[in-house]
Design a protein around this motif. Structure first.
Motif, PDB file in Angstrom:
ATOM      1  N   ASP A 109       0.830  -1.216   0.000  1.00  0.00           N
ATOM      2  CA  ASP A 109       0.000   0.000   0.000  1.00  0.00           C
ATOM      3  C   ASP A 109       0.863   1.264   0.000  1.00  0.00           C
ATOM      4  OD1 ASP A 109      -2.223  -1.600   0.051  1.00  0.00           O
ATOM      5  OD2 ASP A 109      -2.649  -1.328   2.180  1.00  0.00           O
ATOM      6  N   THR A 110       1.984   1.205   0.708  1.00  0.00           N
ATOM      7  CA  THR A 110       2.891   2.360   0.759  1.00  0.00           C
ATOM      8  C   THR A 110       3.521   2.608  -0.613  1.00  0.00           C
ATOM      9  OG1 THR A 110       3.378   1.856   3.068  1.00  0.00           O
ATOM     10  CG2 THR A 110       4.905   3.343   1.942  1.00  0.00           C
ATOM     11  N   LEU A 111       3.976   1.520  -1.259  1.00  0.00           N
ATOM     12  CA  LEU A 111       4.574   1.674  -2.589  1.00  0.00           C
ATOM     13  C   LEU A 111       3.555   2.228  -3.589  1.00  0.00           C
ATOM     14  CD1 LEU A 111       6.675  -1.613  -2.832  1.00  0.00           C
ATOM     15  CD2 LEU A 111       7.532   0.715  -2.510  1.00  0.00           C
ATOM     16  N   TYR A 112       2.300   1.836  -3.412  1.00  0.00           N
ATOM     17  CA  TYR A 112       1.211   2.287  -4.290  1.00  0.00           C
ATOM     18  C   TYR A 112       1.151   3.821  -4.296  1.00  0.00           C
ATOM     19  CZ  TYR A 112      -3.300   0.835  -6.495  1.00  0.00           C
ATOM     20  OH  TYR A 112      -4.333   0.549  -7.355  1.00  0.00           O
ATOM     21  N   SER A 113       1.066   4.429  -3.109  1.00  0.00           N
ATOM     22  CA  SER A 113       0.964   5.895  -3.077  1.00  0.00           C
ATOM     23  C   SER A 113       2.300   6.545  -3.425  1.00  0.00           C
ATOM     24  CB  SER A 113       0.455   6.392  -1.721  1.00  0.00           C
ATOM     25  OG  SER A 113       1.146   5.810  -0.656  1.00  0.00           O
ATOM     26  N   LYS A 114       3.401   5.887  -3.053  1.00  0.00           N
ATOM     27  CA  LYS A 114       4.717   6.433  -3.409  1.00  0.00           C
ATOM     28  C   LYS A 114       4.877   6.505  -4.927  1.00  0.00           C
ATOM     29  CE  LYS A 114       6.932   7.531   0.316  1.00  0.00           C
ATOM     30  NZ  LYS A 114       7.489   8.878   0.505  1.00  0.00           N
ATOM     31  N   ALA A 115       4.311   5.530  -5.641  1.00  0.00           N
ATOM     32  CA  ALA A 115       4.392   5.552  -7.105  1.00  0.00           C
ATOM     33  C   ALA A 115       3.701   6.799  -7.661  1.00  0.00           C
ATOM     34  CB  ALA A 115       3.761   4.290  -7.690  1.00  0.00           C
ATOM     35  N   PHE A 116       2.566   7.167  -7.047  1.00  0.00           N
ATOM     36  CA  PHE A 116       1.888   8.394  -7.473  1.00  0.00           C
ATOM     37  C   PHE A 116       2.720   9.621  -7.095  1.00  0.00           C
ATOM     38  CE2 PHE A 116      -1.573   5.457  -7.980  1.00  0.00           C
ATOM     39  CZ  PHE A 116      -2.274   5.969  -9.053  1.00  0.00           C
ATOM     40  N   GLU A 117       3.325   9.583  -5.908  1.00  0.00           N
ATOM     41  CA  GLU A 117       4.188  10.709  -5.513  1.00  0.00           C
ATOM     42  C   GLU A 117       5.346  10.870  -6.503  1.00  0.00           C
ATOM     43  OE1 GLU A 117       5.273  11.245  -1.352  1.00  0.00           O
ATOM     44  OE2 GLU A 117       3.693   9.869  -0.742  1.00  0.00           O
ATOM     45  N   CYS A 118       5.960   9.755  -6.904  1.00  0.00           N
ATOM     46  CA  CYS A 118       7.061   9.829  -7.869  1.00  0.00           C
ATOM     47  C   CYS A 118       6.582  10.420  -9.194  1.00  0.00           C
ATOM     48  CB  CYS A 118       7.656   8.444  -8.125  1.00  0.00           C
ATOM     49  SG  CYS A 118       8.570   7.758  -6.742  1.00  0.00           S
ATOM     50  N   MET A 119       5.406   9.971  -9.649  1.00  0.00           N
ATOM     51  CA  MET A 119       4.909  10.455 -10.941  1.00  0.00           C
ATOM     52  C   MET A 119       4.558  11.931 -10.880  1.00  0.00           C
ATOM     53  SD  MET A 119       4.701   9.216 -13.969  1.00  0.00           S
ATOM     54  CE  MET A 119       4.421   7.436 -14.033  1.00  0.00           C
ATOM     55  N   LEU A 120       4.296  12.428  -9.663  1.00  0.00           N
ATOM     56  CA  LEU A 120       4.038  13.864  -9.481  1.00  0.00           C
ATOM     57  C   LEU A 120       5.321  14.681  -9.499  1.00  0.00           C
ATOM     58  CD1 LEU A 120       1.308  13.430  -6.769  1.00  0.00           C
ATOM     59  CD2 LEU A 120       1.004  14.966  -8.722  1.00  0.00           C
ATOM     60  N   ASP A 121       6.473  13.982  -9.512  1.00  0.00           N
ATOM     61  CA  ASP A 121       7.770  14.639  -9.328  1.00  0.00           C
ATOM     62  C   ASP A 121       8.582  14.785 -10.605  1.00  0.00           C
ATOM     63  OD1 ASP A 121       7.776  15.432  -6.760  1.00  0.00           O
ATOM     64  OD2 ASP A 121       9.122  13.870  -5.985  1.00  0.00           O
TER      65      ASP A 121
END
Lengths: 342, 342
Positions: A129-141
């Motif tokens: 679940d953490t990697l899931y949201s982190k993937a969105f954070e990365c794509m926002l970067d």
């Protein structure tokens, strides 16, 4: 063949260290440490980084630049961080593997215990679940303009939904009497190919390429992903157990559906009785006899031709890109996926 | 008290049907049906829809409009679909409940079997994962300009990461000798309050409100969320079991850490021996005696004051908004959370 394989192996390997550095940078082990250690466990255990390599090569092909002519963290005229997008895709891949291993109750992944074995069920669910949201954070970067970032996130979100749907279809098919080859291909598309499509098309989105380029690369990823899975099904039957790293013919022994068995069933082969379903009772001769029967039904040729068609179509889609080293490597990746013997 | 409670109950209930309609619209049961049925199972089982109500009321307060003066699907001068954002937040809430129930191995939620009991572990993990990406898809659907959408997605992604971190901290604390009250409050903030903060601040983001408004509403959500959890800890000790719907003093019996027990421990109370740890051996007199001891140590007063401080601070943050019915209801929600007796 060996030329393609060498080219692909070298291109993927050259980019791997850079991808690993970016993973360490964008997904640091921070408080709460155990959660982030579990989240990084599978990422750090290895993996070819094929999808990030496809993404980075697609970026290079779109811009028509020589390999490593640009810094991936500050790529092209607009200084786009295409590496952040690559890390995002690999992070999604890792999240799905962690949750898949729980669902399939698999013990080992990449030669190490699965995350729910090394840690526990709770931590493994939470790490995914953490990697899931982190993937969105990365794509926002990526630093791309907002309209492109929105489009990239849209692609990422719908890709994740599709992967879940594909996994659910796979489970559903296991309990069904019959599955049509088209349904199987759709499941493969959802479960496997869409993440290749995201890897190939998202650099075009964040770099602001034309819609036709985005669509062509998306199609390339879908075709390559489909071809990859069909080749996997073939290799399970044709590659010696030693080379395969698992029992040859496992799919038949376990009664798993593949495009080959589905075709054979439609052509009168009693797939369920081709080989014994107890692993210990199966001999190499059993597998060879099954292979002969599948071959006689035209199922092997059918799968080979289908894989080749997908790969050819995928390669053709790249013609929209400037010719050069990166595009040729993307073509080689497509060829490699059906030429590989394990 | 009863005025606040009535106002809050009415405001939440008036918006509930609209939220439910939007959930049915944005998360339809589609192929593969079993996956989407499982994804909707908990959403359809009930829930107050408090977070969506906060989001919709915040939108009304920001625009300074009377309740229901605007269509939530086409809100304000720019026709923003604030309901899509409300569904996104409720979808995240539902995903976390599904995965939490697996992690805690809880059997019942909202009066029905937990998703992993009604379906199975595999489907429950996958249903949560599906809702996760669907929440991002919903947040992409507000029709807000791209720069605001990016900001809303950023808030959503970091909120999800925080929730995972909060859950991991909660697990970590269970295995630790001592936890400082500050650490406990931080855990509560991550696990519970950030989703209220997202619910309150995201309408300000998508409606293009000033940064001070976004920050004020974010602070309101954090404060209200913290106050809510502390009040929950108090109610566990002070509300009769019949009203509470579970054994009064469960947290003490189960040795669960709360802000009250952490304060008491710091002030010399041997919290571990306050009541027997076997549920059947505990009498109402045991709980009363424990309550007296916690009261004598000042721990009850400490928690009450802390909850009240958070709520007052949260309410004060709303002063930046135009006065009106919606703002008064958001203030009432804050008061209600510490005034409620169950």
């Amino acid at each position: 063949m060996s030329n393609d394989a060498d080219r692909v192996e070298q291109a993927v390997q050259e980019r791997r260290d850079l991808v690993n550095d970016a993973i360490a940078d964008m997904l640091p082990i921070q408080r709460p440490e155990r959660l982030y250690e579990a989240s990084r466990y599978l990422l750090d255990a290895g993996g070819k980084r094929l999808r990030p390599a496809v993404l980075l090569l697609a970026a290079e092909a779109i811009e028509g630049v020589e390999p490593f002519a640009e810094d991936y963290r500050s790529f092209g005229d607009e200084d786009i961080d295409v590496m952040a997008a690559a890390v995002s895709i690999e992070t999604i891949q890792s999240f799905t593997l962690i949750h898949d291993d729980i669902m399939d109750d698999d013990d080992v992944r990449r030669g190490v215990p699965a995350v729910h074995r090394e840690y526990d069920l709770e931590t493994a669910i939470l790490a995914g679940d953490t990697l899931y949201s982190k993937a969105f954070e990365c794509m926002l970067d990526t630093g791309a303009p907002a309209d492109r970032t929105v489009r990239a996130l849209d692609e990422l979100a719908t890709t994740c939904t599709r992967i879940c749907e594909g996994q659910a279809l796979d489970v559903e098919f296991e309990g069904r009497e019959s599955v049509a080859p088209d349904e199987y291909i759709e499941m493969v598309e959802y479960k496997t190919a869409v993440l290749y499509a995201a890897a190939a098309s998202i650099p075009a989105i964040v770099l602001g390429a034309d819609d036709e380029v985005v669509e062509a690369l998306c199609g390339y990823g879908l075709d390559v992903g489909r071809g990859f899975q069909i080749q996997d099904d073939l290799l399970d039957l044709t590659t010696p157990s030693d080379t395969l790293g698992k029992q040859r013919g496992s799919d038949l022994i376990e009664g798993k559906r593949t495009i080959i068995s589905l075709h054979a069933r439609e052509h009168g082969v009693n797939v369920d009785t081709l080989v014994p379903h107890e692993r210990d009772a199966v001999t190499e001769d059993d597998i060879d006899a099954a292979l002969d029967e599948l071959d006689a039904a035209g199922s092997i040729e059918y799968a080979r031709e289908m894989a080749q068609e997908y790969v050819d179509r995928g390669k053709n889609r790249l013609e929209i890109l400037p010719d050069g080293e990166a595009r040729r490597t993307l073509e080689a990746i497509a060829d490699y996926l059906v030429e590989r013997e394990y």
